[in-house]
Structure formats: C-alpha cells, structure tokens
Design a protein around this motif. Structure first.
Motif: not given
Length: 684
Positions: A95-100, A104-107, A140-142, A598-602
């Motif tokens: 999977y990859l960040s983007g509209p599609q 899934s993230l909205s579920l 998210v991977l989990a 430092f990366t802000l996850s998500g």
C-alpha cells in the motif's frame, strides 16, 4: 500449513519451524512450480484508462491496472493441473499514501483495509514486507495484517532481517519465513518462503523502534544481510525443505543480483522495490509510452560462481533464478519451472514471463473485487474531488519548470504548511516548536503540472494530486550554519540561468530568503553522496521566520561570509523525510546522524497542506498569506528585488561568548553585485 477459521474469513499460520518432516513427505520426484508474483502494488486499486502508443488515428484507449482485472489475470494464470504447485506471493509495498489508501484509513477500527481485502480475495499464499508498509508507522501495518487485532494475520507475512521489539504491535505478525504446504497429485508438498526488507528502511520510511539487520551492497553490512537470510534458509533446509523462494524488497535489483551469489539453497528470488520490468522479446507489454523491457525473464545465476549465465545449461552449481515485474498492478509475474530432487531443472517457455493486466487480452474485472474494493474506493475518491479544502484568491501552480527553478506562490505555501505541521507536532516527538524556524520542500515532490486561477476551489483530491507521495513531515534538529550553506548550495546546483533549469533538489523555502549567483561554480556531488566541489553560488542567507523580510543575516558574501560561528546550531529544520534522509542527493542531510532526525508518523505533506489551508488560513488563500512567496525567497542575484530589512537578532550567540553582529541591510542590488565581484577578484 494453514488452518481455516471463522467461516473462511481468516487463516492461522501454524509455525513453520514447529513442523517436522514426519508430517509430510519431502519431494524426491519431479514437480512443476507455478510461481505467480507481484510487488509494489502501492494502492493502485482502481482500473486506469490508457492510450495506445504509438498513437493511432483516431487514438485507441484501453483499460489496465486495478484489482478487478488483476484478479481475473491471476485466475487465468493459476494452473488447474493436479501436478502443479501454485504459489502466489507479493514482495512488498502493498500500500501507499494517497487518495486510494486514504479510503482505507477512513474506515472504522476493526474493518479490513481495501488493499488487504484485495490480497485476501486474490488468495495470496505469502506476503513480503517493503518500505512503504512502514510509512504510517508499525500501528497501521499491524492493522493492515491483523484488522481485528487478535494477533492473527489474514495471511503470513515474512521478513528475516527485521528486529521487532516484544512490545511492538507487529510482534508475532511478521515471521522470518514460512512453509507453504499443498497437496499435489495426492502428495503433500512443502515449499519454504523467506522474506527480506531493505536495510534503508529507517532512512526512507518510519519504522519507529523496528530495526533492520544488514546494509546495502558495497558496505561491510551487506554480508550481514546475506548471513541473516542464509540463517533462515538453513532453518528450512534442516527441516527437509528443498525448495526455497526468497521475496526480497531491496529497492534495487542489483542488490538481489549480488545476494544471489552469496546464498545457498535458494532457488528463486522475487526482487521488488525497483519496478524492474524483466521480460523476453516475445513477452507482450502494455502499449504505453516508455514501457520497455529489461532482458530477460528470469535472470539465471550460478551459485558456484555468483555470476549471471545465459541458461540453466551453463550453471555449474545450483541455479538461482531472479524475477521482477513492474508495480501498480500492471503486471503479474509468472515463472513456471520444473524441480527434480529440489533443484530447478528446466524453465517452461513460453509459459514463463510477465503477464500484462489489461482488457486488451480479454480480461474482465472480477465482480467480488469490484463490489468489495473498487466501488467503495472509487466512491471515496469521488467524494475527495467533491470536498473543498479552500478557495484561492491568487494564482497557484505546480508546473514542473517553475517549482524546480524559482520560488513560487504554491511552493512557498507548501513549505509554510510543512513548517507549520512540524511545529504543531513537535512536542509529540519531544521537540520545542519555537526552535523550528525554517521549512523546506523539494521541488521534485510537487507534481502533476496543475494550475489554479484566482477564484478556483481546491478540493481535497487536488491536494493529493499535487502532493502525491508518501512524504512525511520531519524535523532535523540543530542545523549548523555550515550545514545550511551546503544544503542551499545543493538546492541551486542545477540552475542553468536565473529561474531556469534546476531539478528535484531545488528548494521552496519558508523562513529563509536566499540570494544565489547562477554564474558561480555549482556544488558537485557524486552518485554515492560525496561532495567533490562545495559550490560558491550562495551570496546571502537571511533568516526570516515571519517571511516579512525583517529577519537576520546569517551569511553574506558582501560582508565576508558567515556572520556567526559556522559550527553554531541555528535552528531546527522542518522538511519531509525524503529530503531529511538525503533524497535528491542532499549529501549533507544524508550524513546527519539519525538521532537528529524526527519523523511525524502519519502526517504527510499532503495532510500538512490540507490542514494549513483549512485551519491556519480559514479556507481562503490570499497573497498576504504567502509573504514574499513569489520570486523572492530564493532568487538569482540579478533579480530586481528591494533589499531585505534587518530586524532583531533571532539566533543568539554561539555559547562561547561570541556575539552575533547586528543584522545589516544589503547596500542595494548594484552595490552587492559590485562587492561580490570585487571580493572574488581579490580572492583570486
């Protein structure tokens, strides 16, 4: 071995390492393996429409990609013969960040991601793990692997070089390897699948406390990577497994080629992460521009010599085959080989090769994928297109030749948004938001040549379209003066004339005003990240956190260069993880230790822009919201722009009793040019 649970919905992997050879017989006879493989699907769930190239009159269009057609392609390539062992694997970047993927993230929690649903309906046997699986962090991977959160994945996922802490949500969901058991011609046959993930994971994604073993080719750590994979292969062979497939996501097929010469008892390597389209001359490819093959499918390596050979007949030891296909559900790789006593003895042709995913070959979308995946994702994407983020009262564009060559309103807006998001999330990673004075956005991350005119509405989909990558907001702490100068020299190294040329490394700026001279020597960086020529294009650096041209000079050739200690830490820098980790060959950033990053996850740069327009700007973009945004923040010395006005001292002394001089103003454009050239003459 799998056990079916709860009405066929989920599968429990019985530990591969607990099986004994007494349960099933080890193959000592001929067996045909029908290996189906794909990788880098990257949430390309929806069917696309392409135009046949070379162009016909009238133009001919066709459907390709998408999971509906892909399911039909899998069904077509699965061999119904009882004498064949069918194995379907992915090799990562599922999977990859983007509209599609946003669909899934909205579920709601507990519902299966659409990408995972597609893999389940394909009935994959094993999944590999790439770098993009970690873009939103381990949580998210989990959820992707185990949507119900009961500790059981919907299919086995493998990677042998990941170090997953006991308290990490991925613990137990990713195994080093697995054994797939199937009945072939009345006999239970076993095949081992080992996984490996790029050791660059920390520099290109957000694994948090998940570590990797090994390093890339050309480093001492590559041997450690090979040893780790070999250790897992040996565990399988000790159980009587004599057929092993490695699903490898190492980002560059040259890594897999090097690995092939170091491993024993591995029969096939499925290479992923590089989108290498291996094919033979008779393999039909999609009729799209640039769709060219890389000979050949498969690549054959000799385990004795570690070198590539032309055929199985030329192998002096055990053969190792490498296969790879292009991603985004464009191709399904299909390798058909015969085994005898655990050794590949023949490659079946013309059955083997990449199979294109297109309606041109009579494929029709499989309805279960259409109904359960494509339709809801398409509806979500359509809602994004109908959802306004804001209205612009100024012209904005993402034209490639603009954002890679000069400061633009759109580029400056995005850099401001990245800095604002970093400040908002700073405390979550233990940083002080007040120290984040500057933001940068690489021009290469701004895409799709869009134009927005005054009065246009910007939709949520538009923000994804312009900022399409899985780039996550990041902070690099304690940037020193000398580091800043090197970073900016790299940014303008591709310019060929004022506002012309450039490349993906050209930086859109927030909180800085930079003057450069395109006629001066540019920084030169080797492919492996060594600065061989430092460059001398930067003429002045003006720290301007409010973007109102009332900040503080840090560096000015006309005043002798640095106006403070060059080793002094100036501020924390907001950017995206791609740039923070040295993308676009920013050698200085690549060499900054990870403990300063430092990366802000998500929090993607798309989300940063959307939230900035909605929240900070109240849904309306005015010119006053992008101060100095057009042609000022980074410009050639010849640009007719009024000099900046020095304000209060923003950066304090260097801690060693050395005070920073009061900021001065440029003495006027002509004076600066004259002083700069005079200084060069004296230096010579």
């Amino acid at each position: 071995m799998f056990q079916q649970l709860s009405g066929g919905k989920r599968w429990l992997l019985v530990s591969s390492l607990s099986l004994t050879s007494a349960l099933v017989s080890t193959t000592t006879h001929a067996l045909t393996l029908n290996l189906l493989h794909f990788s880098d699907a990257e949430s390309s769930l929806l069917t696309r429409t392409g135009t046949v190239s070379p162009t016909t009159t009238p133009p001919t269009t066709f459907e390709y990609s998408g999971v509906g057609l892909f399911a039909d392609l899998i069904d077509r390539q699965r061999n119904a013969s009882s004498t064949d062992f069918d194995l379907l694997v992915t090799a990562g970047d599922n999977y990859l960040s983007g509209p599609q993927f946003q669909a899934s993230l909205s579920l709601p929690e507990g519902q299966q991601f659409y990408d995972a649903k597609a893999l389940e309906l394909f009935n994959i046997d094993v999944g590999g793990i790439g770098n993009h699986e970690f873009d939103f962090g381990p949580d998210v991977l989990a959820r992707f692997i185990d949507p119900e959160g009961d500790g059981t994945g919907f299919r086995p996922f493998v990677s042998s070089n990941l170090i997953i802490p006991d308290n990490n949500p991925l613990k137990g969901l990713i195994q080093p390897s697995t054994i797939v058991t199937k009945t072939v011609n009345g006999v239970q046959e076993r095949l081992g699948v080992v996984g490996v993930t790029t050791p660059l994971l920390r520099s290109i994604s957000s694994p948090e406390d998940v570590e990797t073993i090994g390093d890339v080719v050309g480093t001492p750590g590559f041997a450690a990577l090979a040893n780790q994979v070999q250790t897992e292969v040996d565990k399988l062979t000790q159980q009587g497994i004599n057929k092993v497939v490695l699903v490898s996501h190492l980002q560059n097929i040259n890594e897999e080629k090097a690995l092939a010469g170091l491993l024993k008892d591995v029969d096939i390597i499925v290479a992923a992460g590089s989108d290498t389209r291996l094919a033979n001359p008779d393999d039909p490819l999609l009729p799209l521009t640039g769709e060219t093959p890389v000979p050949s499918y498969p690549l054959v390596y000799d385990s004795n010599t570690g070198t590539q050979v032309n055929s199985l007949a030329a192998v002096t030891g055990e053969p190792v085959l490498i296969v790879s296909t292009d991603g985004e559900y464009k191709y399904l790789g299909n390798l058909q080989v015969e085994f005898a006593d655990g050794r590949v003895t023949s490659i079946l042709e013309p059955e083997s090769g990449p199979k294109r995913n297109t309606s041109l070959d009579g494929l029709a979308p499989r309805q279960d994928l259409v109904e359960q995946v494509q339709n809801p994702v398409a509806a979500f994407v359509d809602r994004l297109k109908q959802t306004p983020v804001g209205v612009t009262n100024v012209p904005l564009d993402s034209i490639r030749t603009n954002v890679r060559a000069k400061s633009t309103l759109a580029g400056s807006l995005i850099a401001d948004a990245v800095r604002d998001a970093a400040r908002d999330g700073a405390e979550s990673v233990g940083l002080d938001p007040e120290n984040i004075l500057v933001g940068i956005q690489n021009g290469g991350g701004i895409r799709n040549d869009r134009r927005f005119l005054p009065g246009d509405t910007i939709s949520e989909f538009d923000t994804f379209d312009v900022l399409p990558f899985s780039n996550f907001v990041s902070v690099v702490t304690d940037i020193t003066a000398s580091e800043l100068l090197e970073i900016l020299e790299r940014a303008v190294s591709g310019q060929t004339a004022p506002d012309v040329g450039g490349g993906g490394q050209f930086l859109q700026l927030s909180g800085l005003e930079v003057v450069y001279d395109v006629t001066s020597p540019a920084q030169v960086v080797t492919a492996d990240g060594i600065i061989t020529t430092p460059g001398s294009r930067i003429q002045s650096i003006f720290l301007d956190p409010d973007n109102d041209r009332t900040g503080q000079f840090l560096y000015d050739v006309a005043q002798g260069g640095f106006l403070l200690n060059s080793d002094q830490g100036l501020f924390d820098l907001a950017t995206i993880n791609f740039t923070a980790n040295g993308g676009d060959n920013f050698a200085t950033l690549a060499n900054i230790p990870q403990n300063r990053k430092f990366t802000l996850s998500g929090v993607t740069y798309q989300q940063a822009l959307e939230q900035y327009i909605r929240g900070n700007l109240g849904g309306t973009i005015d010119e006053s919201d992008i101060k100095s945004g057009e042609g000022i923040r980074a410009r050639d010395v010849s640009s007719l722009v009024a000099p900046a006005t020095g304000g209060q001292v923003i950066v304090p002394g260097d801690g060693n009793g050395v005070s920073v001089p009061e900021p001065t103003t440029l003495l006027g454009l002509v004076a600066v040019v004259g002083l700069t050239r005079l200084k060069r003459r004296r230096a010579n």
